[in-house]
Design an enzyme around this catalytic site. Sequence first.
Site, PDB file in Angstrom:
ATOM      1  N   HIS A  72     -16.474   5.690  10.203  1.00 13.47           N
ATOM      2  CA  HIS A  72     -15.146   5.672   9.581  1.00 13.47           C
ATOM      3  C   HIS A  72     -15.239   6.232   8.161  1.00 13.47           C
ATOM      4  O   HIS A  72     -16.076   5.826   7.380  1.00 13.47           O
ATOM      5  CB  HIS A  72     -14.602   4.236   9.509  1.00 13.47           C
ATOM      6  CG  HIS A  72     -14.155   3.713  10.835  1.00 13.47           C
ATOM      7  ND1 HIS A  72     -13.319   2.634  10.965  1.00 13.47           N
ATOM      8  CD2 HIS A  72     -14.413   4.135  12.097  1.00 13.47           C
ATOM      9  CE1 HIS A  72     -13.090   2.400  12.247  1.00 13.47           C
ATOM     10  NE2 HIS A  72     -13.751   3.295  12.951  1.00 13.47           N
ATOM     11  N   TYR A 201      -6.545  -3.629   6.612  1.00 15.05           N
ATOM     12  CA  TYR A 201      -6.496  -4.911   5.901  1.00 15.05           C
ATOM     13  C   TYR A 201      -5.043  -5.102   5.472  1.00 15.05           C
ATOM     14  O   TYR A 201      -4.517  -4.287   4.703  1.00 15.05           O
ATOM     15  CB  TYR A 201      -7.369  -4.870   4.641  1.00 15.05           C
ATOM     16  CG  TYR A 201      -8.861  -4.848   4.907  1.00 15.05           C
ATOM     17  CD1 TYR A 201      -9.528  -3.658   5.178  1.00 15.05           C
ATOM     18  CD2 TYR A 201      -9.608  -6.025   4.856  1.00 15.05           C
ATOM     19  CE1 TYR A 201     -10.900  -3.642   5.400  1.00 15.05           C
ATOM     20  CE2 TYR A 201     -10.987  -6.013   5.068  1.00 15.05           C
ATOM     21  CZ  TYR A 201     -11.621  -4.824   5.347  1.00 15.05           C
ATOM     22  OH  TYR A 201     -12.977  -4.811   5.567  1.00 15.05           O
ATOM     23  N   PRO A 293     -15.958 -12.845   4.546  1.00 11.37           N
ATOM     24  CA  PRO A 293     -16.109 -11.597   5.306  1.00 11.37           C
ATOM     25  C   PRO A 293     -15.179 -10.457   4.893  1.00 11.37           C
ATOM     26  O   PRO A 293     -15.295  -9.348   5.419  1.00 11.37           O
ATOM     27  CB  PRO A 293     -15.797 -12.030   6.748  1.00 11.37           C
ATOM     28  CG  PRO A 293     -14.971 -13.256   6.619  1.00 11.37           C
ATOM     29  CD  PRO A 293     -15.395 -13.933   5.364  1.00 11.37           C
TER      30      PRO A 293
HETATM   31  C1  PHB Z   1     -15.228  -6.673  11.994  1.00 10.30           C
HETATM   32  O1  PHB Z   1     -15.073  -5.583  12.572  1.00 10.30           O
HETATM   33  O2  PHB Z   1     -15.632  -7.672  12.601  1.00 10.30           O
HETATM   34  C2  PHB Z   1     -14.899  -6.774  10.544  1.00 10.30           C
HETATM   35  C3  PHB Z   1     -14.426  -5.675   9.855  1.00 10.30           C
HETATM   36  C4  PHB Z   1     -14.144  -5.763   8.510  1.00 10.30           C
HETATM   37  C5  PHB Z   1     -14.335  -6.972   7.850  1.00 10.30           C
HETATM   38  C6  PHB Z   1     -14.822  -8.069   8.532  1.00 10.30           C
HETATM   39  C7  PHB Z   1     -15.112  -7.982   9.886  1.00 10.30           C
HETATM   40  O3  PHB Z   1     -14.043  -7.067   6.523  1.00 10.30           O
END
Ligand code: PHB
Length: 391
Positions: A72, A201, A293
């Site tokens: 990406h 996001y 995360p």
């Molecule tokens: C995921 O693809 O699991 C993932 C992607 C972005 C993040 C956290 C998890 O910030």
Amino acid sequence: MRTRVAIVGAGPAGLVLSHLLALQGIDSVVLEVRSREYVERRVRAGVLEQGSVDLLVGAGVGERLKREGMVHHGIELRFEGQGHRIPLSELTGGRAITVYGQQEVVKDLIRARLEAGGQISFEAGAVSLHDLETPAPAVRFEQGGTTHELRCDFVAGCDGFHGVCRDAVPAGGLTVFQKEYPFAWLGILAAAPPATAEIIYAYHERGFALHSMRSSQISRLYLQCRPDETLEAWPDDRIWGELQVRLGAGGGWSLTEGPILERGITTLRSFVVEPMQHGRLFLAGDAAHIVPPTGAKGMNLAIADVRVLAEALTRWYRTGEADLLEAYSATCLRRVWRAEHFSWWMTSMLHRWDGDEGIEHRLQLSQLRYVCGSKAAAMSLAENYVGLETV
Ligand code: PHB
Ligand code: APR
């Protein structure tokens, strides 16, 4: 039983370490409390920084990653009903991220280790560490109902946040820095083609949402929820309804729905111990630090730690010099704190902190507009997201 390096935990940290050491002719034994099937199926994070990909490819375990990983070059931030692309590669001199599930990394490494004759003991749970302040420490572990002892030169504590290694450090030996967030993530894996080519996001008045993927047929999605909520409160139609709203369905765009293959709730936490070493015990990955995360840093930090540790151990075995081992904790912590800050910052910007339209909300919107409208601000996000090499 004796080995040079006893590695506790077969997650990304333990397995990459074992592989890197083997490439230098240093033998190790990996102890893993769970079964092989369990660790290969456990659904976790999925974003690899360029540096992590380069390391795995350079170490000869990147063949399937290069074939199946999705490269990406940007991510999207959505708020106030609009999407804004952050062109990661354009802003970072061509660097990119690769979406590839953590359990795929784990599968590739387990296969590589076993094919090379490496030793991984599954269903072997470490229970205690001994003689860490001597040149011959030991790990006691249970397997098949009996207790065994593994003597070694060094112990690598790669057993994650809930492992036993960190607690083996005597009281006062470690300082803990931590912060809990007043929200959690409900994550699902769904048999549904992703409705986006890049990770989204979304900041929404109902809470944060994230759209990621694992393949052209599998979506990975997350929703902000309360930390005390249970999965029973989230039937499928509530999950999909909430995802559609928060990700901004409408105006020609909608999320593709499908059967939910896996679901779970994770609390969000920032956590670091200092130092990441005690005597001949070296902590790496989640055993030493946790990031929320939102910055996609967890797996990358684990890999970065063990790269430093493998180099330090190689030098010790080759020359007897302990300088890199002595510097291990300080070297790792520089990167760890940068990632901690970035993850805290992304988390703070993208989650709903309260139910009202108060000051937090206005500050967050202002920050989001700034990040999407200023090249300097976007570049700062981008270089942290793809991974800073030195800070
Ligand atoms: C995921 O693809 O699991 C993932 C992607 C972005 C993040 C956290 C998890 O910030
Ligand atoms: N003995 C042996 N193995 C253990 C023990 C024990 N007492 N306790 C835990 N383990 C194992 C766990 O079953 C797990 O397989 O240690 C492993 C730790 O792996 P991870 O939790 O994946 O941690 P790490 O390798 O540091 O990777 C960090 O994992 O949680 C994600 O977001 C995080 O992506 C990041 C990555």
